[in-house]
Motif scaffolding. Sequence first.
Motif, PDB file in Angstrom:
ATOM      1  N   ARG A 292       0.822  -1.206   0.000  1.00 52.74           N
ATOM      2  CA  ARG A 292       0.000   0.000   0.000  1.00 52.74           C
ATOM      3  C   ARG A 292       0.857   1.258   0.000  1.00 52.74           C
ATOM      4  NH1 ARG A 292      -3.255  -3.024   3.690  1.00 52.74           N
ATOM      5  NH2 ARG A 292      -2.173  -2.021   5.439  1.00 52.74           N
ATOM      6  N   PHE A 293       1.954   1.236   0.753  1.00 55.99           N
ATOM      7  CA  PHE A 293       2.829   2.405   0.802  1.00 55.99           C
ATOM      8  C   PHE A 293       3.412   2.722  -0.567  1.00 55.99           C
ATOM      9  CE2 PHE A 293       7.245   3.899   1.092  1.00 55.99           C
ATOM     10  CZ  PHE A 293       7.055   5.135   1.688  1.00 55.99           C
ATOM     11  N   THR A 295       2.296   1.770  -3.440  1.00 57.02           N
ATOM     12  CA  THR A 295       1.230   2.148  -4.374  1.00 57.02           C
ATOM     13  C   THR A 295       0.868   3.611  -4.203  1.00 57.02           C
ATOM     14  OG1 THR A 295       0.371  -0.112  -4.339  1.00 57.02           O
ATOM     15  CG2 THR A 295      -1.111   1.615  -5.125  1.00 57.02           C
ATOM     16  N   ARG A 296       0.718   4.049  -2.960  1.00 57.13           N
ATOM     17  CA  ARG A 296       0.417   5.455  -2.723  1.00 57.13           C
ATOM     18  C   ARG A 296       1.568   6.352  -3.149  1.00 57.13           C
ATOM     19  NH1 ARG A 296      -2.051   4.474   3.369  1.00 57.13           N
ATOM     20  NH2 ARG A 296      -3.993   3.453   2.702  1.00 57.13           N
ATOM     21  N   ILE A 299       1.329   6.707  -6.845  1.00 54.93           N
ATOM     22  CA  ILE A 299       0.241   7.609  -7.220  1.00 54.93           C
ATOM     23  C   ILE A 299       0.624   9.063  -6.963  1.00 54.93           C
ATOM     24  CG2 ILE A 299      -2.138   8.260  -6.660  1.00 54.93           C
ATOM     25  CD1 ILE A 299      -2.703   5.322  -6.102  1.00 54.93           C
ATOM     26  N   ALA A 300       1.239   9.323  -5.796  1.00 53.15           N
ATOM     27  CA  ALA A 300       1.659  10.697  -5.492  1.00 53.15           C
ATOM     28  C   ALA A 300       2.705  11.196  -6.487  1.00 53.15           C
ATOM     29  CB  ALA A 300       2.206  10.766  -4.067  1.00 53.15           C
TER      30      ALA A 300
END
Length: 369
Positions: A292-293, A295-296, A299-300
Amino acid sequence: MTQTSAVPLPPPEERRRLREAGALTQAQVAERVGVSRETVRAWESGRTAPRGRRRDAYAQLLWSIADKTGGQEPEEVHDMTALQYLAESTATAPGPPPERPAESRLTPAQAFDALYAFCAPALVRQTFLLTGRRELARESVERAFQNAWQRWPEVARDRDPAGWVRAAAYEFALSPWHRFRPRYRHPEPPPSDAFDRALLDVLLQLPPPQRRTLVLYDGVGLDLPETAAETEASTRAAAKRLMNARTAVAARLPDLSDPSALHRRLAELASTERLRAAKPMVVRDGGERRARFWTRAAIAFTVALIGTTALTLRTAPTHYEPPVPPGSTVRGVPPRMAPGPLSEKERELREKLRKQLQSGPERLLPQVT
């Protein structure tokens, strides 16, 4: 479980994992069953199959290890082997799946936990032989299983899931970038036994390819083709690395010139260290948090890149403006002089100009006098 001919025997791929999960060497298994180490290696590779009373004794030993290391799911381990339920729990074959009892079906999380329970304890000890660092060994195994959980369908359908995880753990443990991490710049306390310290020092002085080959062949118990395949080398290259590593160890420790003695000492060195692996749920949660980290973060980064591109397109000029050339020095101009006192002739000229009319043709067309 009684020692009869009805005792099922796990497949060859499962026998080695059961032995490693029980922290047993091939020599120890051979001593309990009453055969040679080469015979146990042949049984684990599938070249030969045990028969008669030795088969029953071997099967009973393996299933007793499964009872001890199966954790919270010993019944599922008896119903089907780890390799079988790993493949059947995640494989997507065409057509309806075969009907199995509801209690024997495992979810991907349960199959992953079973693989972790089989492989993680022994894999941490093996990785310690490669690095000489306890924390790095645990971190390498956890990172390998986190990668396996992220790619679980691929790992579950692999012919040797334990080999997949072991290769990933070894690659992470032998990465040269660990030397730049602050927590791994200082050495850890060595083993208490003097001979173990000497053996570990010799292992750490070997080049990483030779060290990995030696641990796989003499420590884990793989045969030469399997060792060559896992180290991504030819059989001849793996044999040469193994001979060079054995020669280097025998030069420093003559008592270990015999391969069987070296195998025994490697197993003892790994077993004396109190290395505990984390719980399977902790590893799975850590892998999901890491996924999740990243992936975020991706995205950022993508949003920042799009915003920077839009700002550049908004503020960029729409036509070409030639640059102003730099100035150059003009030569031949007399230097500017400071004003000084007027001469008599210059004073007369000044008075004459002041007395004359300020307008008229005389100012436009001066006459020559």
